[in-house]
Motif scaffolding. Structure first.
Motif, PDB file in Angstrom:
ATOM      1  N   ASP A 155       1.038  -0.971   0.431  1.00  0.00           N
ATOM      2  CA  ASP A 155      -0.049   0.163  -0.073  1.00  0.00           C
ATOM      3  C   ASP A 155       0.889   1.668   0.118  1.00  0.00           C
ATOM      4  OD1 ASP A 155       0.761  -0.450   2.858  1.00  0.00           O
ATOM      5  OD2 ASP A 155      -0.804   0.754   3.262  1.00  0.00           O
ATOM      6  N   LYS A 156       1.765   1.083   0.561  1.00  0.00           N
ATOM      7  CA  LYS A 156       3.119   2.146   0.659  1.00  0.00           C
ATOM      8  C   LYS A 156       3.728   2.535  -1.030  1.00  0.00           C
ATOM      9  CE  LYS A 156       2.389   2.313   5.589  1.00  0.00           C
ATOM     10  NZ  LYS A 156       1.199   2.106   5.152  1.00  0.00           N
ATOM     11  N   HIS A 191       0.913   4.673  -2.385  1.00  0.00           N
ATOM     12  CA  HIS A 191       0.847   5.761  -2.057  1.00  0.00           C
ATOM     13  C   HIS A 191       1.516   6.402  -2.751  1.00  0.00           C
ATOM     14  CE1 HIS A 191      -1.893   6.063   1.067  1.00  0.00           C
ATOM     15  NE2 HIS A 191      -1.973   4.951   1.292  1.00  0.00           N
ATOM     16  N   GLU A 200      -5.103  11.799   5.908  1.00  0.00           N
ATOM     17  CA  GLU A 200      -4.334  10.553   6.959  1.00  0.00           C
ATOM     18  C   GLU A 200      -5.331  11.024   8.156  1.00  0.00           C
ATOM     19  OE1 GLU A 200      -2.826   7.639   6.738  1.00  0.00           O
ATOM     20  OE2 GLU A 200      -2.905   7.919   4.285  1.00  0.00           O
ATOM     21  N   ASP A 245       2.168   6.022   5.653  1.00  0.00           N
ATOM     22  CA  ASP A 245       1.507   6.435   4.629  1.00  0.00           C
ATOM     23  C   ASP A 245       1.424   8.228   3.922  1.00  0.00           C
ATOM     24  OD1 ASP A 245      -0.463   4.526   4.251  1.00  0.00           O
ATOM     25  OD2 ASP A 245      -1.711   4.811   4.660  1.00  0.00           O
TER      26      ASP A 245
END
Length: 106
Positions: free
Chosen positions: A20-21, A24, A64, A80
């Motif tokens: 997921d990073k 991002h 966030e 994130d």
């Protein structure tokens, strides 16, 4: 309708740490590039790169924070924010590289 069995879908799954990073990072890199190209084309601002970079980083931080405040299923993650910021900065570096021979005041 095509149905994929659970066994097949599990064997195809790619297990990448912190995937997921990467998403991002990639999103913010593309976000900065596209936004920059739009603003330069419209000749909207003189210091486009600085404003795009700062705004992209602040946007990532605010998103966030909002995840932690307004949802029950998501939590804010400093990593994130870091991935977003590094993606945005990489976008600016790519812009510097791609437009190094132009006389536009970037």
């Amino acid at each position: 309708m095509i149905t994929i069995s659970e066994e097949l879908s599990n064997s195809i799954a790619i297990d990448v740490d912190y995937k997921d990073k990467y998403v991002h990072f990639l999103f913010y890199l593309v976000f900065v590039l596209v936004w920059f190209l739009y603003l330069v084309k419209t000749k909207y601002l003189k210091s486009v790169k600085k404003i795009v970079l700062i705004t992209a980083i602040l946007y990532g931080i605010v998103m966030e924070i909002c995840q932690g405040i307004f949802t029950n299923t998501r939590i804010p993650d400093i990593y994130d924010v870091l991935a977003n910021s590094v993606g945005a900065l990489t976008g600016i570096i790519a812009i510097n590289f791609l437009f190094r021979n132009t006389k536009t005041t970037l």
